[in-house]
Scaffold this motif. Structure first.
Motif, PDB file in Angstrom:
ATOM      1  N   LEU A 183      47.722  43.060  33.966  1.00 14.02           N
ATOM      2  CA  LEU A 183      46.771  42.604  34.983  1.00 14.02           C
ATOM      3  C   LEU A 183      46.134  43.807  35.661  1.00 14.02           C
ATOM      4  CD1 LEU A 183      45.532  40.272  36.698  1.00 14.02           C
ATOM      5  CD2 LEU A 183      47.533  40.431  38.195  1.00 14.02           C
ATOM      6  N   ILE A 184      44.805  43.777  35.775  1.00  9.78           N
ATOM      7  CA  ILE A 184      44.080  44.821  36.513  1.00  9.78           C
ATOM      8  C   ILE A 184      43.742  44.237  37.881  1.00  9.78           C
ATOM      9  CG2 ILE A 184      41.977  46.228  36.589  1.00  9.78           C
ATOM     10  CD1 ILE A 184      42.032  46.247  33.498  1.00  9.78           C
ATOM     11  N   HIS A 185      44.293  44.853  38.941  1.00  8.23           N
ATOM     12  CA  HIS A 185      44.184  44.286  40.293  1.00  8.23           C
ATOM     13  C   HIS A 185      42.888  44.656  41.002  1.00  8.23           C
ATOM     14  CE1 HIS A 185      48.481  42.971  41.356  1.00  8.23           C
ATOM     15  NE2 HIS A 185      48.524  43.291  40.080  1.00  8.23           N
TER      16      HIS A 185
ATOM     17  N   ASN B 157      40.174  45.375  21.419  1.00  9.36           N
ATOM     18  CA  ASN B 157      41.613  45.182  21.235  1.00  9.36           C
ATOM     19  C   ASN B 157      41.983  43.731  20.922  1.00  9.36           C
ATOM     20  OD1 ASN B 157      43.188  47.837  21.932  1.00  9.36           O
ATOM     21  ND2 ASN B 157      41.486  47.743  23.359  1.00  9.36           N
ATOM     22  N   GLU B 158      40.947  42.903  20.750  1.00  6.11           N
ATOM     23  CA  GLU B 158      41.136  41.495  20.401  1.00  6.11           C
ATOM     24  C   GLU B 158      42.079  40.788  21.372  1.00  6.11           C
ATOM     25  OE1 GLU B 158      42.336  41.490  16.300  1.00  6.11           O
ATOM     26  OE2 GLU B 158      40.286  41.831  15.615  1.00  6.11           O
ATOM     27  N   ARG B 159      41.824  41.024  22.657  1.00  2.00           N
ATOM     28  CA  ARG B 159      42.626  40.323  23.663  1.00  2.00           C
ATOM     29  C   ARG B 159      41.774  40.032  24.889  1.00  2.00           C
ATOM     30  NH1 ARG B 159      45.794  44.146  27.451  1.00  2.00           N
ATOM     31  NH2 ARG B 159      47.046  42.289  27.765  1.00  2.00           N
ATOM     32  N   VAL B 160      42.202  39.009  25.628  1.00  2.13           N
ATOM     33  CA  VAL B 160      41.555  38.681  26.904  1.00  2.13           C
ATOM     34  C   VAL B 160      42.368  39.372  27.992  1.00  2.13           C
ATOM     35  CG1 VAL B 160      41.015  36.828  28.531  1.00  2.13           C
ATOM     36  CG2 VAL B 160      40.654  36.484  26.069  1.00  2.13           C
ATOM     37  N   ILE B 161      41.691  40.169  28.819  1.00  2.00           N
ATOM     38  CA  ILE B 161      42.382  40.936  29.858  1.00  2.00           C
ATOM     39  C   ILE B 161      42.230  40.227  31.203  1.00  2.00           C
ATOM     40  CG2 ILE B 161      42.494  43.147  31.076  1.00  2.00           C
ATOM     41  CD1 ILE B 161      41.489  44.484  28.467  1.00  2.00           C
ATOM     42  N   ASN B 162      43.345  39.942  31.831  1.00  2.00           N
ATOM     43  CA  ASN B 162      43.334  39.295  33.142  1.00  2.00           C
ATOM     44  C   ASN B 162      42.981  40.299  34.234  1.00  2.00           C
ATOM     45  OD1 ASN B 162      43.999  36.717  32.252  1.00  2.00           O
ATOM     46  ND2 ASN B 162      46.196  37.096  32.378  1.00  2.00           N
ATOM     47  N   CYS B 163      42.139  39.864  35.168  1.00  2.00           N
ATOM     48  CA  CYS B 163      41.644  40.739  36.226  1.00  2.00           C
ATOM     49  C   CYS B 163      41.668  40.025  37.574  1.00  2.00           C
ATOM     50  CB  CYS B 163      40.178  41.117  35.964  1.00  2.00           C
ATOM     51  SG  CYS B 163      39.898  42.006  34.426  1.00  2.00           S
ATOM     52  N   LEU B 164      41.807  40.820  38.634  1.00  2.00           N
ATOM     53  CA  LEU B 164      41.579  40.353  39.996  1.00  2.00           C
ATOM     54  C   LEU B 164      40.363  41.093  40.540  1.00  2.00           C
ATOM     55  CD1 LEU B 164      45.227  40.544  41.452  1.00  2.00           C
ATOM     56  CD2 LEU B 164      44.136  38.609  40.314  1.00  2.00           C
ATOM     57  N   LEU B 165      39.547  40.415  41.313  1.00  2.00           N
ATOM     58  CA  LEU B 165      38.412  41.076  41.955  1.00  2.00           C
ATOM     59  C   LEU B 165      38.877  41.625  43.294  1.00  2.00           C
ATOM     60  CD1 LEU B 165      35.576  38.497  41.176  1.00  2.00           C
ATOM     61  CD2 LEU B 165      36.128  40.614  39.937  1.00  2.00           C
ATOM     62  N   GLN B 166      38.624  42.908  43.526  1.00  4.22           N
ATOM     63  CA  GLN B 166      39.035  43.521  44.787  1.00  4.22           C
ATOM     64  C   GLN B 166      37.958  43.297  45.845  1.00  4.22           C
ATOM     65  OE1 GLN B 166      40.102  47.677  44.694  1.00  4.22           O
ATOM     66  NE2 GLN B 166      40.689  47.697  46.840  1.00  4.22           N
ATOM     67  N   VAL B 167      38.380  42.711  46.953  1.00  5.88           N
ATOM     68  CA  VAL B 167      37.464  42.414  48.050  1.00  5.88           C
ATOM     69  C   VAL B 167      37.717  43.408  49.181  1.00  5.88           C
ATOM     70  CG1 VAL B 167      36.679  40.643  49.677  1.00  5.88           C
ATOM     71  CG2 VAL B 167      37.494  39.971  47.406  1.00  5.88           C
ATOM     72  N   TYR B 168      36.627  43.903  49.734  1.00  7.97           N
ATOM     73  CA  TYR B 168      36.719  44.875  50.827  1.00  7.97           C
ATOM     74  C   TYR B 168      36.952  44.108  52.126  1.00  7.97           C
ATOM     75  CZ  TYR B 168      35.319  48.733  53.888  1.00  7.97           C
ATOM     76  OH  TYR B 168      35.297  49.709  54.841  1.00  7.97           O
ATOM     77  N   ILE B 169      38.175  44.203  52.665  1.00  8.91           N
ATOM     78  CA  ILE B 169      38.484  43.445  53.886  1.00  8.91           C
ATOM     79  C   ILE B 169      38.827  44.365  55.056  1.00  8.91           C
ATOM     80  CG2 ILE B 169      39.231  41.359  52.670  1.00  8.91           C
ATOM     81  CD1 ILE B 169      42.162  42.219  53.147  1.00  8.91           C
ATOM     82  N   ALA B 170      38.993  45.668  54.789  1.00  7.89           N
ATOM     83  CA  ALA B 170      39.500  46.584  55.811  1.00  7.89           C
ATOM     84  C   ALA B 170      38.379  47.195  56.642  1.00  7.89           C
ATOM     85  CB  ALA B 170      40.298  47.695  55.144  1.00  7.89           C
ATOM     86  N   LYS B 171      38.768  47.704  57.786  1.00 10.04           N
ATOM     87  CA  LYS B 171      37.819  48.416  58.646  1.00 10.04           C
ATOM     88  C   LYS B 171      37.912  49.921  58.358  1.00 10.04           C
ATOM     89  CE  LYS B 171      37.356  44.601  61.387  1.00 10.04           C
ATOM     90  NZ  LYS B 171      37.945  43.677  60.415  1.00 10.04           N
ATOM     91  N   GLU B 172      37.916  50.281  57.102  1.00  4.15           N
ATOM     92  CA  GLU B 172      38.064  51.687  56.731  1.00  4.15           C
ATOM     93  C   GLU B 172      37.118  52.032  55.588  1.00  4.15           C
ATOM     94  OE1 GLU B 172      42.849  51.937  57.663  1.00  4.15           O
ATOM     95  OE2 GLU B 172      42.166  51.864  55.623  1.00  4.15           O
ATOM     96  N   GLU B 173      36.478  53.180  55.702  1.00  2.00           N
ATOM     97  CA  GLU B 173      35.531  53.611  54.674  1.00  2.00           C
ATOM     98  C   GLU B 173      36.231  53.962  53.367  1.00  2.00           C
ATOM     99  OE1 GLU B 173      32.107  53.694  54.800  1.00  2.00           O
ATOM    100  OE2 GLU B 173      32.497  52.545  56.612  1.00  2.00           O
ATOM    101  N   SER B 174      37.505  54.351  53.452  1.00  2.00           N
ATOM    102  CA  SER B 174      38.168  54.893  52.260  1.00  2.00           C
ATOM    103  C   SER B 174      38.576  53.815  51.253  1.00  2.00           C
ATOM    104  CB  SER B 174      39.408  55.679  52.673  1.00  2.00           C
ATOM    105  OG  SER B 174      40.300  54.811  53.343  1.00  2.00           O
ATOM    106  N   LYS B 175      38.500  52.556  51.643  1.00  2.00           N
ATOM    107  CA  LYS B 175      38.930  51.489  50.733  1.00  2.00           C
ATOM    108  C   LYS B 175      37.780  51.049  49.817  1.00  2.00           C
ATOM    109  CE  LYS B 175      43.108  50.275  52.722  1.00  2.00           C
ATOM    110  NZ  LYS B 175      43.308  51.179  53.789  1.00  2.00           N
TER     111      LYS B 175
END
Length: 224
Positions: free
Chosen positions: A85-87, A105-123
């Protein structure tokens, strides 16, 4: 406490919430990971591609590897054959590259979409508009080798627990909204990856299905 005892403690804490523990093993040596493995832990999280691929080569093949860090497009090819899983998918271009390498690679790769929820520029992460744009895009409809199975977010690094709770609440609401509006063969909202060593309890209370815990299992991080 030993690594095995720590894992047991976290499994007991996540069980009532039906959530899963991702043991964050980045920078940790293989003997530590094997202790976790022998304690029954199969889901391990890494944030550097080179370290992840090396550990994949060296360690038991039934470990489910989670890429939890920021992922550069030119590195996707190294983990595409095996990653569980790619987070942290934070752009359409990254998703397109994962799809391309999944196809090779003949496979389906599971993914999560990263949502920006923090009050920080570095995320990193998508804001709500970018998220909706990606989910509505023709490019996503054409992808055949990825599956979006949820969202991931990192709360602000703060002592203010109310701020953290509000950010997790926001992400959970977004997760439920997408679940209602976007279910398809490409999008199936099942996992909500939020909460780390410092804030996992709040994350569990707010609906996390995966917590990413490192130092509270393996001890303080070895920086390199």
């Amino acid at each position: 406490m030993s690594i095995a005892e720590n894992i047991s403690k976290f499994n007991q804490e996540t069980a009532p919430f039906n959530a899963q523990l991702i043991a964050v093993s980045k920078t940790k040596p293989n003997p530590d990971l094997l202790q976790a493995y022998e304690a029954g832990q199969r889901d391990l999280g890494e944030n550097k591609v080179q370290e992840l691929t090396q550990k994949y080569e060296d360690l038991p093949k039934d470990i489910r590897w989670h890429m939890i860090g920021h992922l550069q497009r030119n590195k996707v090819k190294y983990i595409a054959p095996f990653v569980h899983l790619i987070h942290a998918v934070d752009s359409k271009r990254l998703l397109a590259e994962i799809d391309k390498q999944g196809k090779k690679n003949e496979r389906v790769i599971n993914c999560l979409l990263q949502v920006y929820i923090a009050k920080e520029e570095s995320k990193f992460g998508l804001d709500e508009d970018e998220l909706n744009e990606l989910l509505n895009s023709a490019e996503l409809k054409a992808m055949e080798n990825i599956k979006i199975i949820g969202l991931m977010g990192m709360a602000t690094n703060t002592e203010n627990l109310e701020v953290i709770r509000n950010e997790f609440k926001y992400l959970k609401d977004l997760f439920e909204q997408i679940k209602q509006e976007y279910q398809s063969d490409k999008v199936e909202m099942k996992e909500l990856s939020m909460g780390m060593t410092g804030d996992y309890q709040i994350a569990l209370e707010e609906g996390s299905t995966m917590i990413r815990v490192g130092s509270a299992i393996f001890g303080s991080r070895n920086y390199h």
